[in-house]
Design a protein around this motif. Structure first.
Motif, PDB file in Angstrom:
ATOM      1  N   GLU A   1       1.045  -1.510   0.237  1.00 38.48           N
ATOM      2  CA  GLU A   1       0.248  -0.082  -0.165  1.00 38.48           C
ATOM      3  C   GLU A   1       1.006   1.153  -0.080  1.00 38.48           C
ATOM      4  O   GLU A   1       0.196   2.117  -0.028  1.00 38.48           O
TER       5      GLU A   1
ATOM      6  N   ALA B   1       0.691   3.909  -2.975  1.00 41.74           N
ATOM      7  CA  ALA B   1       0.659   5.576  -2.460  1.00 41.74           C
ATOM      8  C   ALA B   1       1.716   6.529  -2.984  1.00 41.74           C
ATOM      9  O   ALA B   1       1.592   7.032  -3.426  1.00 41.74           O
TER      10      ALA B   1
ATOM     11  N   GLU C   1     -10.652  -2.091   2.031  1.00 41.47           N
ATOM     12  CA  GLU C   1     -11.319  -1.143   2.018  1.00 41.47           C
ATOM     13  C   GLU C   1     -11.943  -0.719   3.414  1.00 41.47           C
ATOM     14  O   GLU C   1     -12.043   0.380   3.768  1.00 41.47           O
TER      15      GLU C   1
ATOM     16  N   LEU D   1      -8.179   9.746   5.758  1.00 46.25           N
ATOM     17  CA  LEU D   1      -8.208   9.892   4.512  1.00 46.25           C
ATOM     18  C   LEU D   1      -8.559  10.588   3.056  1.00 46.25           C
ATOM     19  O   LEU D   1      -8.456  11.190   2.621  1.00 46.25           O
TER      20      LEU D   1
ATOM     21  N   GLN E   1      -8.151  13.186   0.651  1.00 47.88           N
ATOM     22  CA  GLN E   1      -8.277  13.029  -0.817  1.00 47.88           C
ATOM     23  C   GLN E   1      -9.358  14.496  -1.198  1.00 47.88           C
ATOM     24  O   GLN E   1      -9.389  15.259  -2.086  1.00 47.88           O
TER      25      GLN E   1
ATOM     26  N   ARG F   1      -2.935   8.376   3.526  1.00 48.43           N
ATOM     27  CA  ARG F   1      -2.999   6.192   3.111  1.00 48.43           C
ATOM     28  C   ARG F   1      -1.931   5.556   3.466  1.00 48.43           C
ATOM     29  O   ARG F   1      -2.867   4.656   3.842  1.00 48.43           O
TER      30      ARG F   1
ATOM     31  N   TYR G   1      -3.174   5.526   6.729  1.00 49.82           N
ATOM     32  CA  TYR G   1      -4.790   4.527   7.128  1.00 49.82           C
ATOM     33  C   TYR G   1      -4.076   2.946   6.622  1.00 49.82           C
ATOM     34  O   TYR G   1      -4.697   2.474   8.011  1.00 49.82           O
TER      35      TYR G   1
END
Length: 444
Positions: free
Chosen positions: A140, A144, A217, A361, A365, A396, A399
Protein backbone atom coordinates in the motif's frame (compact mmCIF):
# COMPACT_ATOMS: atom_id res chain seq x y z
CA UNK A 1 -4.16 -28.40 28.13
CA UNK A 2 -1.12 -28.23 25.88
CA UNK A 3 -2.13 -27.43 22.33
CA UNK A 4 -0.88 -29.76 19.62
CA UNK A 5 0.90 -28.58 16.44
CA UNK A 6 -0.68 -29.02 13.04
CA UNK A 7 -1.04 -32.50 11.69
CA UNK A 8 2.24 -33.71 10.25
CA UNK A 9 0.71 -35.01 7.06
CA UNK A 10 -0.77 -31.58 6.37
CA UNK A 11 2.61 -29.96 6.92
CA UNK A 12 4.32 -32.41 4.56
CA UNK A 13 1.71 -31.82 1.90
CA UNK A 14 2.12 -28.06 2.19
CA UNK A 15 5.88 -28.33 1.97
CA UNK A 16 5.45 -29.07 -1.72
CA UNK A 17 2.67 -26.48 -2.21
CA UNK A 18 3.04 -23.85 -4.94
CA UNK A 19 4.87 -20.66 -4.09
CA UNK A 20 1.74 -18.54 -4.59
CA UNK A 21 -0.18 -18.95 -1.34
CA UNK A 22 -3.38 -16.94 -1.41
CA UNK A 23 -4.05 -16.19 2.24
CA UNK A 24 -2.59 -15.89 5.70
CA UNK A 25 -3.55 -19.42 6.74
CA UNK A 26 -1.73 -21.05 3.84
CA UNK A 27 1.29 -18.87 4.50
CA UNK A 28 1.33 -19.92 8.16
CA UNK A 29 1.08 -23.59 7.21
CA UNK A 30 4.06 -23.18 4.89
CA UNK A 31 5.99 -21.55 7.73
CA UNK A 32 4.96 -24.33 10.13
CA UNK A 33 6.47 -26.89 7.77
CA UNK A 34 9.63 -25.00 6.78
CA UNK A 35 10.68 -22.49 9.45
CA UNK A 36 14.10 -23.40 10.94
CA UNK A 37 13.37 -21.74 14.29
CA UNK A 38 10.36 -23.94 15.05
CA UNK A 39 12.38 -26.97 13.95
CA UNK A 40 15.12 -26.02 16.42
CA UNK A 41 12.52 -25.64 19.19
CA UNK A 42 11.12 -29.09 18.45
CA UNK A 43 14.60 -30.65 18.55
CA UNK A 44 15.40 -28.85 21.81
CA UNK A 45 12.23 -30.26 23.33
CA UNK A 46 13.17 -33.80 22.26
CA UNK A 47 16.68 -33.34 23.66
CA UNK A 48 15.31 -32.16 27.02
CA UNK A 49 12.87 -35.05 27.26
CA UNK A 50 15.72 -37.55 26.83
CA UNK A 51 17.30 -36.23 30.02
CA UNK A 52 14.29 -37.53 31.96
CA UNK A 53 14.76 -40.96 30.34
CA UNK A 54 18.41 -40.95 31.38
CA UNK A 55 17.54 -39.92 34.93
CA UNK A 56 15.00 -42.74 35.21
CA UNK A 57 17.61 -45.21 33.95
CA UNK A 58 19.66 -44.56 37.10
CA UNK A 59 16.85 -46.13 39.16
CA UNK A 60 16.33 -49.17 36.93
CA UNK A 61 18.32 -52.45 36.97
CA UNK A 62 21.83 -52.23 35.55
CA UNK A 63 22.96 -55.50 33.93
CA UNK A 64 26.42 -56.18 32.60
CA UNK A 65 28.33 -59.24 31.46
CA UNK A 66 31.84 -60.25 30.47
CA UNK A 67 33.66 -63.22 28.97
CA UNK A 68 37.33 -64.06 28.71
CA UNK A 69 39.57 -66.78 27.25
CA UNK A 70 43.35 -66.89 27.70
CA UNK A 71 46.33 -69.25 27.67
CA UNK A 72 49.35 -69.08 29.99
CA UNK A 73 52.83 -70.37 29.04
CA UNK A 74 55.07 -70.17 32.09
CA UNK A 75 58.85 -70.21 31.68
CA UNK A 76 60.49 -73.48 32.75
CA UNK A 77 57.17 -75.30 32.95
CA UNK A 78 56.19 -77.98 30.48
CA UNK A 79 52.74 -77.53 29.04
CA UNK A 80 50.29 -74.63 29.36
CA UNK A 81 47.21 -73.42 31.19
CA UNK A 82 44.02 -72.29 29.45
CA UNK A 83 41.28 -70.32 31.18
CA UNK A 84 37.71 -69.50 30.24
CA UNK A 85 35.26 -67.45 32.28
CA UNK A 86 31.77 -65.93 32.02
CA UNK A 87 30.46 -63.31 34.44
CA UNK A 88 27.15 -61.50 34.77
CA UNK A 89 26.16 -58.82 37.25
CA UNK A 90 22.89 -57.09 38.12
CA UNK A 91 22.74 -53.96 40.26
CA UNK A 92 19.50 -52.40 41.42
CA UNK A 93 19.26 -49.16 43.37
CA UNK A 94 16.93 -49.58 46.34
CA UNK A 95 17.31 -46.27 48.13
CA UNK A 96 18.86 -43.26 46.40
CA UNK A 97 17.02 -40.06 47.24
CA UNK A 98 19.39 -37.97 45.15
CA UNK A 99 18.61 -39.95 41.98
CA UNK A 100 14.88 -39.80 42.75
CA UNK A 101 15.02 -36.01 43.12
CA UNK A 102 17.01 -35.75 39.90
CA UNK A 103 14.32 -37.74 38.07
CA UNK A 104 11.59 -35.48 39.41
CA UNK A 105 13.58 -32.41 38.36
CA UNK A 106 14.11 -33.71 34.83
CA UNK A 107 10.42 -34.53 34.48
CA UNK A 108 9.56 -30.95 35.40
CA UNK A 109 12.14 -29.64 32.95
CA UNK A 110 10.60 -31.89 30.30
CA UNK A 111 7.18 -30.34 30.94
CA UNK A 112 8.76 -26.90 30.77
CA UNK A 113 10.20 -27.83 27.37
CA UNK A 114 6.70 -28.76 26.18
CA UNK A 115 5.46 -25.28 27.02
CA UNK A 116 8.58 -23.69 25.57
CA UNK A 117 7.71 -25.40 22.31
CA UNK A 118 4.16 -24.08 22.57
CA UNK A 119 5.55 -20.57 23.10
CA UNK A 120 7.77 -21.04 20.05
CA UNK A 121 4.71 -22.10 18.05
CA UNK A 122 2.90 -18.95 19.18
CA UNK A 123 5.93 -16.90 18.25
CA UNK A 124 5.93 -18.51 14.80
CA UNK A 125 2.33 -17.39 14.27
CA UNK A 126 3.24 -13.86 15.35
CA UNK A 127 6.38 -13.71 13.19
CA UNK A 128 4.60 -15.07 10.14
CA UNK A 129 1.61 -12.76 10.49
CA UNK A 130 3.80 -9.71 11.10
CA UNK A 131 5.92 -10.50 8.05
CA UNK A 132 2.71 -11.01 6.04
CA UNK A 133 1.29 -7.67 7.24
CA UNK A 134 4.62 -5.95 6.56
CA UNK A 135 4.28 -6.98 2.92
CA UNK A 136 0.74 -5.65 2.73
CA UNK A 137 1.68 -2.32 4.32
CA UNK A 138 4.68 -2.05 1.99
CA UNK A 139 2.41 -2.75 -0.98
CA UNK A 140 0.00 0.00 0.00
CA UNK A 141 2.90 2.35 0.67
CA UNK A 142 4.32 1.67 -2.78
CA UNK A 143 0.93 2.19 -4.40
CA UNK A 144 0.52 5.49 -2.56
CA UNK A 145 4.08 6.53 -3.47
CA UNK A 146 3.52 5.75 -7.15
CA UNK A 147 0.23 7.67 -7.15
CA UNK A 148 1.91 10.60 -5.44
CA UNK A 149 4.80 10.50 -7.94
CA UNK A 150 2.38 10.58 -10.86
CA UNK A 151 0.45 13.46 -9.29
CA UNK A 152 3.61 15.45 -8.55
CA UNK A 153 4.81 14.90 -12.11
CA UNK A 154 1.48 16.20 -13.36
CA UNK A 155 1.82 19.30 -11.19
CA UNK A 156 5.37 19.84 -12.35
CA UNK A 157 4.34 19.60 -16.01
CA UNK A 158 1.42 21.93 -15.32
CA UNK A 159 3.62 24.51 -13.59
CA UNK A 160 6.19 24.27 -16.36
CA UNK A 161 3.58 24.95 -19.05
CA UNK A 162 2.14 27.90 -17.09
CA UNK A 163 5.66 29.31 -16.77
CA UNK A 164 6.11 29.14 -20.54
CA UNK A 165 3.02 31.28 -21.11
CA UNK A 166 3.82 33.63 -18.25
CA UNK A 167 1.03 32.54 -15.92
CA UNK A 168 3.21 31.12 -13.11
CA UNK A 169 6.40 32.26 -11.37
CA UNK A 170 9.62 30.27 -11.58
CA UNK A 171 9.34 29.46 -7.87
CA UNK A 172 6.26 27.32 -8.55
CA UNK A 173 8.25 25.30 -11.07
CA UNK A 174 11.15 24.83 -8.67
CA UNK A 175 8.81 23.81 -5.85
CA UNK A 176 6.95 21.37 -8.10
CA UNK A 177 10.23 19.92 -9.36
CA UNK A 178 11.55 19.46 -5.82
CA UNK A 179 8.37 17.69 -4.73
CA UNK A 180 8.42 15.51 -7.85
CA UNK A 181 12.04 14.49 -7.30
CA UNK A 182 11.31 13.73 -3.64
CA UNK A 183 8.33 11.63 -4.70
CA UNK A 184 10.51 9.66 -7.11
CA UNK A 185 12.98 8.98 -4.29
CA UNK A 186 10.15 7.83 -2.02
CA UNK A 187 8.93 5.45 -4.71
CA UNK A 188 12.39 3.93 -5.05
CA UNK A 189 12.66 3.48 -1.29
CA UNK A 190 9.14 2.05 -1.08
CA UNK A 191 9.93 -0.48 -3.83
CA UNK A 192 13.11 -1.55 -2.05
CA UNK A 193 11.22 -1.86 1.24
CA UNK A 194 8.61 -4.04 -0.46
CA UNK A 195 11.27 -6.32 -1.91
CA UNK A 196 12.84 -6.69 1.53
CA UNK A 197 9.43 -7.41 3.07
CA UNK A 198 8.88 -10.22 0.57
CA UNK A 199 12.33 -11.60 1.37
CA UNK A 200 11.60 -11.49 5.11
CA UNK A 201 8.44 -13.50 4.53
CA UNK A 202 10.30 -16.00 2.35
CA UNK A 203 12.89 -16.37 5.13
CA UNK A 204 10.15 -17.81 7.34
CA UNK A 205 8.21 -19.85 4.77
CA UNK A 206 11.21 -21.13 2.84
CA UNK A 207 9.66 -20.16 -0.50
CA UNK A 208 8.74 -16.86 -2.21
CA UNK A 209 5.12 -15.79 -1.93
CA UNK A 210 3.88 -13.01 -4.17
CA UNK A 211 0.09 -13.37 -4.17
CA UNK A 212 -1.54 -12.43 -0.87
CA UNK A 213 -4.85 -11.24 0.48
CA UNK A 214 -5.34 -7.87 2.12
CA UNK A 215 -7.96 -6.10 4.19
CA UNK A 216 -10.82 -4.54 2.26
CA UNK A 217 -11.20 -0.76 2.19
CA UNK A 218 -14.36 -0.92 4.30
CA UNK A 219 -12.74 -2.94 7.10
CA UNK A 220 -14.12 -2.06 10.53
CA UNK A 221 -12.23 -3.51 13.52
CA UNK A 222 -13.92 -4.83 16.64
CA UNK A 223 -12.78 -5.97 20.06
CA UNK A 224 -12.45 -9.75 20.32
CA UNK A 225 -14.61 -11.48 22.95
CA UNK A 226 -12.94 -12.18 26.26
CA UNK A 227 -13.76 -9.40 28.68
CA UNK A 228 -11.87 -6.33 29.80
CA UNK A 229 -8.16 -5.84 30.43
CA UNK A 230 -8.28 -7.47 33.89
CA UNK A 231 -9.92 -10.59 32.44
CA UNK A 232 -7.24 -10.87 29.77
CA UNK A 233 -4.49 -10.38 32.35
CA UNK A 234 -5.93 -13.12 34.56
CA UNK A 235 -6.12 -15.45 31.58
CA UNK A 236 -2.53 -14.63 30.67
CA UNK A 237 -1.23 -15.32 34.18
CA UNK A 238 -2.88 -18.73 34.06
CA UNK A 239 -2.20 -19.80 30.49
CA UNK A 240 0.78 -17.96 29.01
CA UNK A 241 3.04 -20.84 27.87
CA UNK A 242 6.31 -19.08 28.68
CA UNK A 243 5.04 -18.33 32.17
CA UNK A 244 3.89 -21.92 32.69
CA UNK A 245 7.30 -23.12 31.45
CA UNK A 246 8.96 -20.90 34.06
CA UNK A 247 6.75 -22.39 36.77
CA UNK A 248 7.87 -25.89 35.84
CA UNK A 249 11.47 -24.68 35.74
CA UNK A 250 11.10 -23.47 39.35
CA UNK A 251 9.70 -26.85 40.38
CA UNK A 252 12.60 -28.58 38.66
CA UNK A 253 15.08 -26.31 40.42
CA UNK A 254 13.43 -27.10 43.79
CA UNK A 255 13.91 -30.81 43.12
CA UNK A 256 17.48 -30.04 42.15
CA UNK A 257 18.09 -28.53 45.59
CA UNK A 258 16.58 -31.60 47.25
CA UNK A 259 18.76 -33.84 45.12
CA UNK A 260 21.91 -31.91 46.00
CA UNK A 261 21.10 -32.14 49.72
CA UNK A 262 20.30 -35.84 49.41
CA UNK A 263 23.89 -36.46 48.32
CA UNK A 264 24.69 -36.34 52.06
CA UNK A 265 22.44 -39.36 52.68
CA UNK A 266 23.35 -43.07 52.46
CA UNK A 267 22.34 -45.12 49.44
CA UNK A 268 21.35 -48.77 49.41
CA UNK A 269 21.74 -51.09 46.43
CA UNK A 270 21.10 -54.73 45.60
CA UNK A 271 23.72 -56.73 43.73
CA UNK A 272 23.39 -60.15 42.07
CA UNK A 273 26.37 -61.90 40.45
CA UNK A 274 26.90 -65.09 38.49
CA UNK A 275 30.19 -66.60 37.33
CA UNK A 276 31.21 -69.67 35.39
CA UNK A 277 34.82 -70.62 34.66
CA UNK A 278 37.12 -73.46 33.70
CA UNK A 279 40.87 -74.15 33.54
CA UNK A 280 42.76 -76.71 31.55
CA UNK A 281 46.28 -77.85 32.53
CA UNK A 282 48.29 -79.54 29.81
CA UNK A 283 51.31 -81.33 31.30
CA UNK A 284 52.81 -84.31 29.46
CA UNK A 285 51.41 -86.71 28.71
CA UNK A 286 47.74 -85.96 29.77
CA UNK A 287 45.40 -83.02 30.41
CA UNK A 288 43.63 -81.97 33.63
CA UNK A 289 40.46 -79.79 33.68
CA UNK A 290 39.02 -77.82 36.60
CA UNK A 291 35.67 -76.02 36.37
CA UNK A 292 33.84 -73.71 38.75
CA UNK A 293 30.45 -72.00 38.95
CA UNK A 294 29.05 -69.61 41.48
CA UNK A 295 26.53 -66.90 42.17
CA UNK A 296 25.93 -64.35 44.88
CA UNK A 297 23.45 -61.81 46.14
CA UNK A 298 23.98 -58.98 48.57
CA UNK A 299 23.14 -55.49 49.73
CA UNK A 300 25.55 -52.60 49.54
CA UNK A 301 25.22 -49.59 51.81
CA UNK A 302 27.22 -46.51 50.82
CA UNK A 303 27.59 -43.82 53.45
CA UNK A 304 29.12 -40.53 52.23
CA UNK A 305 31.37 -39.07 54.90
CA UNK A 306 33.50 -36.36 53.33
CA UNK A 307 33.87 -35.30 49.70
CA UNK A 308 36.22 -32.37 50.07
CA UNK A 309 33.35 -29.86 50.29
CA UNK A 310 32.00 -30.70 46.83
CA UNK A 311 28.59 -31.79 48.14
CA UNK A 312 27.99 -28.55 50.05
CA UNK A 313 29.17 -26.61 47.01
CA UNK A 314 26.61 -28.39 44.81
CA UNK A 315 23.91 -27.56 47.35
CA UNK A 316 24.80 -23.87 47.24
CA UNK A 317 24.92 -24.02 43.44
CA UNK A 318 21.48 -25.64 43.30
CA UNK A 319 20.03 -23.01 45.65
CA UNK A 320 21.43 -20.23 43.46
CA UNK A 321 19.92 -21.91 40.41
CA UNK A 322 16.54 -22.11 42.15
CA UNK A 323 16.73 -18.42 43.07
CA UNK A 324 17.49 -17.58 39.45
CA UNK A 325 14.44 -19.59 38.34
CA UNK A 326 12.25 -17.80 40.89
CA UNK A 327 13.45 -14.38 39.78
CA UNK A 328 12.89 -15.29 36.13
CA UNK A 329 9.37 -16.42 36.99
CA UNK A 330 8.62 -13.13 38.72
CA UNK A 331 10.17 -11.16 35.89
CA UNK A 332 8.10 -13.12 33.38
CA UNK A 333 4.91 -12.62 35.40
CA UNK A 334 5.39 -8.86 35.47
CA UNK A 335 6.24 -8.74 31.76
CA UNK A 336 3.18 -10.82 30.85
CA UNK A 337 0.87 -8.55 32.84
CA UNK A 338 2.38 -5.40 31.31
CA UNK A 339 2.35 -6.77 27.76
CA UNK A 340 -1.22 -7.99 28.09
CA UNK A 341 -2.49 -4.65 29.36
CA UNK A 342 -0.56 -2.79 26.68
CA UNK A 343 -1.88 -5.03 23.91
CA UNK A 344 -5.45 -4.65 25.13
CA UNK A 345 -5.17 -0.86 25.42
CA UNK A 346 -3.50 -0.66 22.02
CA UNK A 347 -6.30 -2.75 20.57
CA UNK A 348 -8.96 -0.46 22.04
CA UNK A 349 -7.11 2.62 20.84
CA UNK A 350 -6.49 1.01 17.47
CA UNK A 351 -10.20 0.69 16.77
CA UNK A 352 -10.64 4.43 17.22
CA UNK A 353 -7.43 5.14 15.33
CA UNK A 354 -8.55 3.18 12.27
CA UNK A 355 -11.76 5.21 12.05
CA UNK A 356 -9.88 8.46 12.62
CA UNK A 357 -7.32 7.60 9.94
CA UNK A 358 -10.10 6.69 7.53
CA UNK A 359 -11.78 10.05 8.05
CA UNK A 360 -8.42 11.80 7.74
CA UNK A 361 -7.89 10.06 4.39
CA UNK A 362 -11.32 11.16 3.19
CA UNK A 363 -10.55 14.72 4.26
CA UNK A 364 -7.12 14.68 2.64
CA UNK A 365 -8.62 13.40 -0.60
CA UNK A 366 -11.30 16.10 -0.52
CA UNK A 367 -8.72 18.79 0.20
CA UNK A 368 -6.57 17.63 -2.67
CA UNK A 369 -9.50 17.50 -5.09
CA UNK A 370 -10.62 20.97 -4.01
CA UNK A 371 -7.14 22.42 -4.40
CA UNK A 372 -6.91 20.85 -7.84
CA UNK A 373 -10.15 22.57 -8.87
CA UNK A 374 -9.01 25.80 -7.23
CA UNK A 375 -5.77 25.70 -9.22
CA UNK A 376 -7.70 25.42 -12.46
CA UNK A 377 -9.90 28.43 -11.62
CA UNK A 378 -7.05 30.46 -10.17
CA UNK A 379 -7.99 30.46 -6.46
CA UNK A 380 -5.18 28.06 -5.43
CA UNK A 381 -1.50 27.92 -6.27
CA UNK A 382 0.63 25.00 -7.35
CA UNK A 383 2.22 24.99 -3.91
CA UNK A 384 -1.20 24.53 -2.29
CA UNK A 385 -1.82 21.51 -4.48
CA UNK A 386 1.61 20.07 -3.70
CA UNK A 387 1.04 20.40 0.03
CA UNK A 388 -2.34 18.69 -0.20
CA UNK A 389 -0.87 15.94 -2.33
CA UNK A 390 1.81 15.31 0.29
CA UNK A 391 -0.86 15.22 3.00
CA UNK A 392 -2.85 12.72 0.93
CA UNK A 393 0.18 10.45 0.59
CA UNK A 394 0.80 10.54 4.36
CA UNK A 395 -2.88 9.89 5.10
CA UNK A 396 -2.94 6.81 2.86
CA UNK A 397 0.20 5.39 4.46
CA UNK A 398 -1.01 6.05 8.01
CA UNK A 399 -4.42 4.51 7.28
CA UNK A 400 -2.79 1.33 6.01
CA UNK A 401 -0.49 1.12 9.03
CA UNK A 402 -3.37 1.70 11.46
CA UNK A 403 -5.46 -1.13 9.99
CA UNK A 404 -2.68 -3.70 10.12
CA UNK A 405 -1.45 -2.49 13.52
CA UNK A 406 -4.89 -3.45 14.81
CA UNK A 407 -4.31 -7.02 13.57
CA UNK A 408 -0.81 -7.05 15.09
CA UNK A 409 -2.12 -5.91 18.47
CA UNK A 410 -4.81 -8.57 18.40
CA UNK A 411 -2.12 -11.20 17.85
CA UNK A 412 -0.04 -9.73 20.68
CA UNK A 413 -3.01 -9.84 23.03
CA UNK A 414 -3.83 -13.47 22.34
CA UNK A 415 -0.16 -14.44 22.40
CA UNK A 416 0.25 -12.88 25.83
CA UNK A 417 -2.93 -14.57 27.06
CA UNK A 418 -1.82 -17.97 25.79
CA UNK A 419 -4.84 -18.31 23.48
CA UNK A 420 -3.01 -17.82 20.19
CA UNK A 421 -3.34 -20.81 17.86
CA UNK A 422 -4.25 -21.79 14.33
CA UNK A 423 -7.87 -20.85 15.07
CA UNK A 424 -6.80 -17.25 15.65
CA UNK A 425 -4.98 -17.28 12.32
CA UNK A 426 -8.14 -18.57 10.68
CA UNK A 427 -10.20 -15.78 12.27
CA UNK A 428 -7.83 -13.11 10.98
CA UNK A 429 -7.66 -14.85 7.63
CA UNK A 430 -11.41 -14.39 7.16
CA UNK A 431 -10.90 -10.64 7.37
CA UNK A 432 -8.50 -10.67 4.41
CA UNK A 433 -10.70 -10.71 1.32
CA UNK A 434 -8.90 -8.52 -1.23
CA UNK A 435 -6.41 -10.23 -3.57
CA UNK A 436 -3.13 -8.37 -4.11
CA UNK A 437 -0.12 -9.34 -6.20
CA UNK A 438 3.43 -8.03 -6.22
CA UNK A 439 4.40 -5.74 -9.11
CA UNK A 440 6.34 -7.48 -11.87
CA UNK A 441 9.51 -5.45 -11.20
CA UNK A 442 9.47 -6.55 -7.55
CA UNK A 443 9.25 -10.25 -8.44
CA UNK A 444 12.30 -10.11 -10.68
Amino acid sequence: MLRRPLVLSLALALASAPAFAEDLMQTYELARANDPQISIAESERLSTRERAVQARAQLLPQISGSASLDRDHSAGVTGSTRRRSYNAQLNQSLIDLSAISNLRAERDYSRAADYDLEAASDELISRTANAYFDVLVALETLNAAEAAEAAFQKQFDYADKRLEVGLAPITDVHEARAQYDAARARTILARNALQDAYQALAEITGTPIYALRALPEDFKPELPPGGDADAWVQRALESNPSLVASQYAVRGAEHGVQGARAAHLPTLGLGVTYSNGARWYSPQPGEVAVSSEGHGIGLTLNVPIFAGGATQSRVRQAIAGRDIALDRLEQGRRAVERNTRYAYQALVAGISEVEARRLALVSAQSAYDASQVGLEVGTRTVIDVLINQQNLFSARQEYAEARYNYLRNRLLLEQAAGTLDAGTVQDLNRLLTQDVTAPADVRQ
